[in-house]
Design an enzyme around this catalytic site. Structure first.
Site, PDB file in Angstrom:
ATOM      1  N   GLY A  11     -11.579  -7.695   0.318  1.00  0.00           N
ATOM      2  CA  GLY A  11     -11.586  -7.084  -1.005  1.00  0.00           C
ATOM      3  C   GLY A  11     -10.224  -7.227  -1.654  1.00  0.00           C
ATOM      4  O   GLY A  11      -9.514  -8.197  -1.413  1.00  0.00           O
ATOM      5  N   CYS A  12      -9.858  -6.252  -2.443  1.00  0.00           N
ATOM      6  CA  CYS A  12      -8.584  -6.288  -3.158  1.00  0.00           C
ATOM      7  C   CYS A  12      -7.420  -6.384  -2.177  1.00  0.00           C
ATOM      8  O   CYS A  12      -7.297  -5.578  -1.262  1.00  0.00           O
ATOM      9  CB  CYS A  12      -8.436  -5.034  -4.021  1.00  0.00           C
ATOM     10  SG  CYS A  12      -6.837  -4.923  -4.850  1.00  0.00           S
ATOM     11  N   PHE A  13      -6.563  -7.372  -2.377  1.00  0.00           N
ATOM     12  CA  PHE A  13      -5.471  -7.563  -1.422  1.00  0.00           C
ATOM     13  C   PHE A  13      -4.435  -6.451  -1.461  1.00  0.00           C
ATOM     14  O   PHE A  13      -3.688  -6.264  -0.518  1.00  0.00           O
ATOM     15  CB  PHE A  13      -4.825  -8.937  -1.524  1.00  0.00           C
ATOM     16  CG  PHE A  13      -4.448  -9.461  -2.883  1.00  0.00           C
ATOM     17  CD1 PHE A  13      -4.069  -8.663  -3.942  1.00  0.00           C
ATOM     18  CD2 PHE A  13      -4.464 -10.835  -3.088  1.00  0.00           C
ATOM     19  CE1 PHE A  13      -3.705  -9.195  -5.173  1.00  0.00           C
ATOM     20  CE2 PHE A  13      -4.100 -11.389  -4.312  1.00  0.00           C
ATOM     21  CZ  PHE A  13      -3.720 -10.552  -5.357  1.00  0.00           C
ATOM     22  N   TRP A  14      -4.367  -5.664  -2.523  1.00  0.00           N
ATOM     23  CA  TRP A  14      -3.387  -4.572  -2.589  1.00  0.00           C
ATOM     24  C   TRP A  14      -3.625  -3.546  -1.477  1.00  0.00           C
ATOM     25  O   TRP A  14      -2.688  -3.044  -0.884  1.00  0.00           O
ATOM     26  CB  TRP A  14      -3.446  -3.868  -3.934  1.00  0.00           C
ATOM     27  CG  TRP A  14      -3.097  -4.709  -5.116  1.00  0.00           C
ATOM     28  CD1 TRP A  14      -2.399  -5.881  -5.134  1.00  0.00           C
ATOM     29  CD2 TRP A  14      -3.434  -4.430  -6.470  1.00  0.00           C
ATOM     30  NE1 TRP A  14      -2.283  -6.354  -6.417  1.00  0.00           N
ATOM     31  CE2 TRP A  14      -2.914  -5.474  -7.263  1.00  0.00           C
ATOM     32  CE3 TRP A  14      -4.137  -3.411  -7.095  1.00  0.00           C
ATOM     33  CZ2 TRP A  14      -3.063  -5.510  -8.646  1.00  0.00           C
ATOM     34  CZ3 TRP A  14      -4.287  -3.449  -8.468  1.00  0.00           C
ATOM     35  CH2 TRP A  14      -3.755  -4.489  -9.235  1.00  0.00           C
TER      36      TRP A  14
END
Length: 178
Positions: A11-14
């Site tokens: 998902g979102c790499f953050w």
């Protein structure tokens, strides 16, 4: 050499990058893009869904401090491996789950943990996290690195990343850097 690198999409790499940077034995975790079809992708092109890239985190760790299996166990705690081309509200092929290996040992360990999760029937739905060789990797733009810590007022960080990290810290408190 006791350093190893593996590339993970969840998902979102953050979210993924922030979690791994807090783990004892992790030397670095960088947000990036993997296994797409264009040279030098950027965030806007990857978000369009037309490049084939996944948002990933490339994790380098010290195998004398943390095992590859532990890195993978953390990975599966950070994302839902049954969601195809999405994680939560983030939708598109760039948010797919994936383990991108660089050698046969990584592939074998990932296959083993995937098989164990399927055999134990941990999830009601099929596991769709892909397991593929790393074909290409490009580090994301500088502003994506350590994004959560550098942007504490960001709405997405407060609504999505912070709760996920709070759960992560509780579950993996013994593995956190001191």
């Amino acid at each position: 050499m006791s350093h190893e690198t593996i590339t993970l999409a969840g998902g979102c790499f953050w979210c993924i990058e922030s979690a791994y940077n807090q783990i004892d034995g992790v030397i670095s975790a960088f947000s990036g893009y993997a296994n797409g079809g264009t040279e030098n992708p950027d965030y806007e092109s990857v978000c369009s869904g037309s490049t084939g890239y996944a948002e990933v985190v490339q994790v380098t760790f010290d195998t004398k401090v943390i095992t590859r299996r532990e890195i993978l166990e953390i990975f599966f705690a950070l994302h839902d491996p049954t969601q195809l081309n999405r994680q939560g509200n983030d939708q598109g092929t760039q948010y797919r789950g994936g383990i991108y290996y660089i050698n046969e040992a990584q592939k074998a360990d990932a296959e083993k943990i995937l098989r164990e999760m399927r055999d134990m029937q941990i999830y009601l739905n099929p596991i769709v996290t892909e397991l593929e060789p790393l074909q290409s990797y490009f580090q994301a733009e500088d502003y994506h690195q350590d994004y959560f810590n550098n942007n504490p007022e960001n709405v997405y960080c407060n609504m999505v990343v912070a709760p996920k990290l709070a759960k992560f810290k509780k579950t993996f408190s013994a593995r956190l850097k001191r």
